[in-house]
Scaffold this motif. Structure first.
Motif: not given
Length: 385
Positions: A22-37
């Motif tokens: 919750e403290r870093s809500a930006w991470l979920r959006e960042a992972v979605s935009e820049l997926p590890r594949d």
């Protein structure tokens, strides 16, 4: 191979377990935009029980995708050297946890240490902004790969080939430093490169990651363990002792035991209690422990990678026979550390922290100033200007 579906399933698995901070809500959006594949090479490696075998995207697309998205707790091995992993895309859950511990804000200047394939740098750049992240990687091929993938993603990240134990990127101090490989001791250069009040997040000795805050005078950095997980070791450091039966036999040789005594303790927690094994690793950092069960109970074989060994043999009645040999009595050291852990009310890993100064580094329990402490061993090279 439906990567979109696999990304969504992993996202949901992390959500169900509360892994999106919750403290870093930006991470979920960042992972979605820049997926590890986007940062994975076309060849990954899988352990088949005997050796690491290649999994190629072209010939086995489903297997390749499974290596990337099978679990939020699984790293994807991207490079094997001498039969052992030498680089990986860290588990998504661990990457998110470490970036959350970094407390990254827009405009922060970030040093990404051990950049690998560039995914960590990409996520940090998504938050910090264009031109705010510098990534260093000791392997020229990995650095070139990361540079290409970051450019393809449209990210302004400077990627350098450098040994972070001896070289600090220029341009002034950093607000945040994040490392992707394990060190026993923090290079003092990392602290000098971080502004007072800045944070350094790094994997400690393949136990978990720690977040240090640099003091106002810049002469001390201290902080608690933040998360658990194992990481690749520093390539410039000593080779870790060989684990398992082979490592034990290499140290013990064929000679007889020098001492024998009864230990009135059931060893079962050595194979099941992570809090205990973490505490033993802190107190006796060079002890390599291998366990195995037979009809009498749990047995353990221990060595220090050099000249000392111990074997704990269960007797079937709740006791254990301890045989030892070598320059030190490493089995006794472990039993003492176990008793001290119980005396400290069985702390968990999050009760421990690290303090780094120019003169010394030590782990501590519950209180950096007044709590029990253990010196950290190993070499931490200074950096040249």
């Amino acid at each position: 191979m439906d990567l979109v579906k696999r990304r969504a399933l992993l996202d949901e698995a992390m959500d169900a377990r509360g892994d999106w901070p919750e403290r870093s809500a930006w991470l979920r959006e960042a992972v979605s935009e820049l997926p590890r594949d986007l940062f994975a090479p076309d060849r990954l490696w899988r352990w088949d029980g005997h050796a690491y075998v290649p999994v190629d995207r072209r010939t086995d697309p489903e297997g390749w995708a499974e290596e990337l998205y099978g679990s939020q707790d699984s790293a994807a091995v991207t490079q094997v050297s001498g039969g052992l992993p030498s680089s990986s895309l860290s588990a998504q859950g661990v990457v998110v946890d470490m970036l959350d511990s970094l407390r990254l804000e827009p405009g922060h200047r970030v040093w990404d240490v051990g950049g690998g394939q560039g995914w960590n740098a990409a996520l940090a750049a998504r938050r910090a902004g264009p031109g705010r992240v510098v990534s260093t990687e000791i392997d020229p091929e990995l650095a070139a790969f990361a540079r290409g993938r970051l450019a393809a993603a449209g990210l302004d990240v400077r990627t350098l080939v450098a040994d972070a134990t001896t070289t600090v990127p220029g341009g002034g101090r950093f607000d945040r430093v994040i490392a992707a490989y394990a060190v026993e001791r923090v290079p003092w250069a990392w602290v000098e490169a971080t502004r007072p009040g800045g944070r350094i997040v790094y994997p400690w000795g393949r136990l978990g990651h720690v977040a240090l805050t640099v003091a106002a005078d810049g002469r001390r950095a201290s902080g608690y363990v933040q998360g658990l997980g194992q990481f690749m070791a520093d390539r410039t450091g000593p080779v870790p002792p060989t684990a398992g039966w082979a490592g034990y036999r290499a140290v013990r040789g064929e000679g007889p035991a020098e001492t024998e005594r009864i230990v009135d303790r059931d060893l079962t927690p050595l194979a099941s209690d992570w809090d205990l094994t973490f505490a033993l690793r802190v107190a006796v950092p060079d002890a390599v422990i291998t366990t195995g069960r037979d009809a009498d109970g749990l047995n353990a074989w221990v060595h220090d990678g050099a000249a000392s060994w111990a074997v704990f043999s269960a007797t079937g009645d709740g006791a254990t026979v301890l045989h030892q040999g070598g320059e030190r009595r490493i089995g006794d050291e472990l039993m003492l550390a176990w008793a001290q852990w119980e005396g400290h009310r069985r702390p968990d890993p999050y009760d421990y922290g690290i303090t780094v100064t120019p003169e010394r580094q030590f782990a501590w329990l519950r209180d950096a100033d007044d709590g029990p402490r253990w010196p950290l061993h190993g070499k931490a090279a200074p950096a040249s200007p």
